[in-house]
Structures are given as C-alpha cells and as structure tokens.
Design an enzyme around this catalytic site. Structure first.
Site, short mmCIF file in Angstrom:
data_model
loop_
_atom_site.label_atom_id
_atom_site.label_comp_id
_atom_site.label_asym_id
_atom_site.label_seq_id
_atom_site.Cartn_x
_atom_site.Cartn_y
_atom_site.Cartn_z
N ASP A 113 6.18 5.97 -11.63
CA ASP A 113 4.38 6.17 -11.47
C ASP A 113 4.11 5.59 -12.61
OD1 ASP A 113 1.98 5.90 -11.27
OD2 ASP A 113 2.42 7.46 -9.58
N LYS A 163 -3.91 -0.34 -13.02
CA LYS A 163 -5.03 -0.16 -13.70
C LYS A 163 -4.63 -1.22 -14.87
CE LYS A 163 -5.71 4.71 -13.10
NZ LYS A 163 -5.58 5.28 -12.69
N TYR A 205 -0.53 13.69 -10.59
CA TYR A 205 -1.37 12.63 -9.72
C TYR A 205 -0.59 10.24 -9.57
CZ TYR A 205 -5.43 10.55 -6.96
OH TYR A 205 -5.82 10.18 -6.65
#
Ligand code: PLP
Length: 429
Positions: free
Chosen positions: A240, A268, A145
């Site tokens: 990522d 995050k 994702y």
C-alpha cells in the site's frame, strides 16, 4: 495566540450540518484539543486561514501536495483540461499518459486501474487478490492504515487510533475475522501467522514505510521476509504505497527497499491534489479484472480528466533527478533541528524520515511498531502542537500522522519552523 474568531464561528456552524464539523475525522482536532483553522487559501509552503493567519504547512492536504499549494504547472494543466470539459466517462489521452508514467516509474506495475481514493484502491486490490487466489484471509499489520473498507478497519492507525476505536461498529465480525494482524516489523510473528493460515491467505498488505502511526521505517529484512513468505505459501504481496508512492522516491518505497510486490496501491501524490488513486501490478493478475477478466470493479468518475491532468503535471516535475534528494535534505535538517532543540530542553524526542515524509515521537527510543508508537507522550504532543500552531506552524493534529514537506518549502520556512520549535520546547519543559 493568533485570533481565530472566524474559524471558530465557522466550526460552530459546521457542526450543525456536518458530522463533527468535518468530512474526515482527524480534521476535527479532537486529539490535540482546540478547534481547527478553516483554510481560505494556500500558496507554496503556506496556507492562510479565514482570519488571515498564515501557517507553514506540513500536512500538504495529507500528502498529495508535494509541489506545494497552487503550483503554476498544476494550475495550468488544470486550466487546459477544464477548457476541454470536466468529465466524459469515456477514455481520454490523459489516462494513457499517466498510466505510462506510473508504469515506467514502478516497473512492478505493468498494468493499472485508476480509482478515486486510496480506500477504493486497497479494497479493490484485496478483491482482486481474493478473486485470483480463491482464498479469503488477509494479513495486515497493527497500526497500518489501508483506508476505511470493512476488511481493513481492524487495528488501523491514524484517525482510528487517535479516536481510540479498535474496530468500528458496522463492520461484521464475519468480515473482520478474515483479517489477521500482527505487529509491524515483526517477521517472526508474520511467519507464525503464515504457519497457521498460510494456505488460506489471499494476500499480505503492508505500508512499506508506515505513515499512519507516525512515520515508522521498516527494519532491515522485514519487507524481503514478507516477500519470501508470500512466495512460499502462494499468497500475494500488496504494497500500500498510497502515501509512499511518489512521496519517498520516484519509484516508491519498493524501489528504495528493492522488494517487488505483486500489487501496488497508489493515491495522494498521483492525483496532484485532486481525487485520484490507482492499483496495479503484474499483468497476469490485472488481466483478471473486468472487462478482461471476471473480477468486477468500476467507477463513474475513475480516471477523471482533471484529476489525471493534475497528477500528470505533478509527476512531470517529480521525475527530474535530484527532486527527492532535495525533499529528503529538508526533512533531514528539520528532524535534526527538532531533535537537537528538544535535547537542549531535555525533552526526549525521536525522529524518522524518508524522501518527503517525516515523523517524530516524544519518546526516548526509536519506534518500530504501533505499541511503541502508543508509548509516546500524547499530552506533550498535544501541547507542542498547540504551541506550534500559535507560532504559525501547521502540523498534523495527531501524534499518529506523518508530516509532509513540499518542493516549495524553503530554507526560510525551515528556519522559521525551528525557531518556533525552540520556543515550543521551552514552554513544554
Ligand atoms: C491515505 C491512505 C489510504 C486511504 O486513502 P484515501 O484516499 O484517504 O481513501 C490508504 N492507505 C494509506 C497507506 C494511506 O496513507
């Protein structure tokens, strides 16, 4: 089962004015059934819902809260920053300090740009990759994702997988067709894709440890092989690390696996619980971005002083030696304990962990890709989730999410969790 009447009432009201009652799909608990607790507060490893039930939290706001809830150092940094003002849309010292810290931790990130979400980081990195290479195609891996930008909503894990939407309406075919996907951990398949499209590939984007189809580690040689393919065909390698950055090691997964990407996406943890993310990498590539170069990307609240202050305070704690060993030690004991107890109850369970992230699948064999992840027992997961929640253990409400621990998770929390798991496994048999 604990009383959750207030949460239920709030959820009912929420569904009238918020889509699905939530602001991000997985939060709605569709994959596990039941309704989500509404959270009133958090402290350390625990959160408390609106009915006063306490839970040991293994979601940590989906990754950012690596120091736990309400960390003193983060709160105090926020207090100080707030007193100066909440936003200027002009440069501040915090941005320079945190950029410096990030660049030191991840030497491949020579220059970076802050944005507000992981989605923004990945879509901007993709634009940059396309801009500098003059190529259009991107290779991604099934079950990885990379946020919800059009180009990446193809075979994405997590919320998309949970909801069973292979693609999203609204993503033009023309854009989706530029995204090629092959199975995670399958270098052969990636190599075949390169043979066919290598000269048209702007980049390969990969979660170096997949965390949006559960927690799936890269097999030896996979990441290095991607690096070689990219070099051979003149494509850029994008890691990522929105989830893994500052989560699995100071220096991210790229440090652990010793593979240097051209561009890295972060998010995050670097926001310390506030909305912040970043993308960065080789200086020559980053210099193609406006205002130095022609590739455009901007943001009204980018580098917001509150987010920068919270992120910086978080990184200050993480750079101390031994922090990641402590996190990994907890994950090792947790995963070991879960496997042992499942085994005792004759329930197949496999686990994986790195630094402060972990995952488990109700399955016999280790999981290496999305197809294998989907072969795990979802019904069993949903039942396990419900049992654990009832015993005050808050796990991500989907079998395709990684779990997170924080430095505030104590030995007591671990024991309480394993005790609850013993009971849950007994009920599952
Ligand atoms: C969470 C995540 C994103 C998206 O970040 P948002 O801040 O939710 O937009 C992108 N990539 C990975 C690997 C993620 O885990």
């Amino acid at each position: 089962m604990a009383n959750r009447d207030r949460s239920k009432e709030l959820f009912k009201k929420a569904k009238r004015v918020l889509v699905g009652g939530v602001n991000s799909p997985v939060r709605a608990f569709k994959a596990v059934g039941g309704t989500p607790p509404f959270i009133a507060s958090g402290k350390g490893s625990k959160i408390t819902d609106e009915d006063g039930n306490k839970y040991i939290d293994y979601v940590g706001s989906w990754g950012p809260l690596i120091l736990g809830h309400g960390d003193k150092r983060v709160k105090s940094a926020l207090r100080e920053a707030t007193q100066r003002g909440t936003s200027f849309g002009a440069p501040t010292k915090y941005e320079v300090q945190i950029a410096d810290s990030v660049s030191r931790a991840l030497p491949s990130v020579q220059k970076l740009r802050f944005v507000n979400s992981g989605t923004e980081a990945t879509m901007s990195a993709l634009r940059l990759a396309r801009g500098v290479t003059g190529r259009k195609r991107v290779l991604k891996f099934e079950g990885c994702y990379h946020g919800h930008a059009d180009s990446f909503l193809v075979g994405a894990g997590s919320g998309v997988a949970t909801l069973g939407i292979p693609d999203s309406p609204g993503v033009p075919e023309e854009i989706a067709s530029l995204t090629i996907q092959t199975p995670f951990n399958d270098l052969e398949a990636a190599s075949r894709a390169f043979k066919k499209w290598g000269k048209e590939l702007a980049c390969v984007i990969v979660e170096p440890i997949a965390g949006n189809m559960g927690c799936v580690l890269p097999v030896p040689g996979f990441l290095r092989g991607l690096r070689e393919l990219c070099d051979q065909y003149g494509s850029l390698l994008i890691f990522d690390e929105v989830m893994t950055g500052f989560r699995v090691a100071w220096g991210g997964a790229q440090k652990l696996f010793r593979v240097k990407p051209d561009l890295t996406c972060l998010g995050k943890v670097i926001g310390g619980g506030l909305p912040a993310a970043a993308y960065g990498g080789r200086r020559d590539l980053m210099n193609e971005l406006a205002p130095e170069g022609p590739v455009y990307q901007a943001g009204t609240l980018s580098g917001n002083p509150l987010a920068m202050a919270a992120g910086l305070a978080t990184l200050e704690v993480l750079k101390v030696d031994g922090v990641y060993d402590e996190l990994e030690d907890y994950c090792r004991r947790l995963c070991g304990g879960l496997a042992e107890r499942a085994n005792a109850a004759s329930i197949p369970l496999v686990t994986a962990f790195k630094g402060g992230m972990f995952g488990f699948f109700f399955k016999n064999e280790i999981v290496r890709n999305f197809t294998e992840a989907k072969g795990s027992d979802m019904v069993r997961f949903a039942n396990f989730h419900r049992q654990m929640l009832g015993s005050g253990i808050y796990l991500a409400p989907s079998a395709f999410e990684a779990g997170f621990v924080s430095l505030a998770h104590t030995k007591n929390a671990l024991e309480e969790t394993l005790k609850a798991a013993t009971e849950a496994f007994r009920q599952l048999r």
